[in-house]
Design an enzyme around this catalytic site. Sequence first.
Site, mmCIF file in Angstrom:
data_model
loop_
_atom_site.group_PDB
_atom_site.id
_atom_site.type_symbol
_atom_site.label_atom_id
_atom_site.label_comp_id
_atom_site.label_asym_id
_atom_site.label_seq_id
_atom_site.Cartn_x
_atom_site.Cartn_y
_atom_site.Cartn_z
ATOM 1 N N ASP A 94 0.869 -1.172 0.000
ATOM 2 C CA ASP A 94 0.000 0.000 0.000
ATOM 3 C C ASP A 94 0.913 1.232 0.000
ATOM 4 O O ASP A 94 1.831 1.320 0.824
ATOM 5 C CB ASP A 94 -0.887 0.033 1.241
ATOM 6 C CG ASP A 94 -1.856 -1.136 1.307
ATOM 7 O OD1 ASP A 94 -1.642 -2.145 0.609
ATOM 8 O OD2 ASP A 94 -2.824 -1.039 2.076
ATOM 9 N N LYS A 156 -7.782 2.907 -2.054
ATOM 10 C CA LYS A 156 -8.019 2.765 -0.619
ATOM 11 C C LYS A 156 -8.414 4.127 -0.068
ATOM 12 O O LYS A 156 -7.789 5.135 -0.396
ATOM 13 C CB LYS A 156 -6.720 2.252 0.020
ATOM 14 C CG LYS A 156 -6.732 2.011 1.507
ATOM 15 C CD LYS A 156 -5.386 1.411 1.904
ATOM 16 C CE LYS A 156 -5.205 1.320 3.397
ATOM 17 N NZ LYS A 156 -3.876 0.783 3.750
ATOM 18 N N LYS A 186 -10.205 -1.064 -1.121
ATOM 19 C CA LYS A 186 -9.869 -1.435 0.249
ATOM 20 C C LYS A 186 -10.338 -0.339 1.196
ATOM 21 O O LYS A 186 -10.117 0.846 0.933
ATOM 22 C CB LYS A 186 -8.358 -1.652 0.399
ATOM 23 C CG LYS A 186 -7.941 -2.064 1.823
ATOM 24 C CD LYS A 186 -6.446 -2.350 1.901
ATOM 25 C CE LYS A 186 -6.023 -2.668 3.331
ATOM 26 N NZ LYS A 186 -4.571 -2.926 3.444
#
Length: 226
Positions: A94, A156, A186
């Site tokens: 990430d 995300k 996410k």
Amino acid sequence: MTQTPEQVAGRIQHTEVSPTADQERVEELCGECIEYGFDGAMVQACWAPLVSDRLADTDVTVCSAVGFPMGGDRPISKAAAIRDAVAAGAEEVDVMPNIGFVKSGRFDEVGREMDLLVEASGDATVKAMLELGALDDEEATRIVELAVDAGFDYVKNSSGWGEGGRATVERIEFLRERTPDDVKVKASGGIKTLADANELLDAGADLLGASSGVEIVTGAVGDGEY
């Protein structure tokens, strides 16, 4: 559709990215991932070799994060950090683009950075942390477009730190409505209960990032923020 604790566990990336987390806690996290059937273990890159070793021969994914919570590292530094994390055993990374540049309208530079970060990830899965809580609608829309164009596997809503804010149904729906089917979503930030998790999954989240994974699936009360 309400999912069982076991089903939800399979969508959680169980997270320990605190700067004070020690080896004992990281090893405990690995054990929790195996015990409860979490999708992945999210740790700082320095722990990736240990976690990769502990989780060998399991279905738990080794995950790490780069460029957070500030996002202001130079692109070449983030790219090098991604390559290093992958070489150390991370299967998913990430990464936060430069949110200050987004706020400044420097979208061309942000786009070039995001292209570089996807290239650096190679065959690893790469997720863009977008810090929606710090962005207005125009900024948020543009950064989602840039992430999709760059080829990120996931978008995300937040790093779970800084000004990104907690995961909400509205933010997850915002992401899902602006991404094609091959880009996943996410959710992270403040997910503490099974009800929270189910609401976000129903809103379109594919994965959940949470430091309260055990509490979510057991119903215990925790204090995790991520």
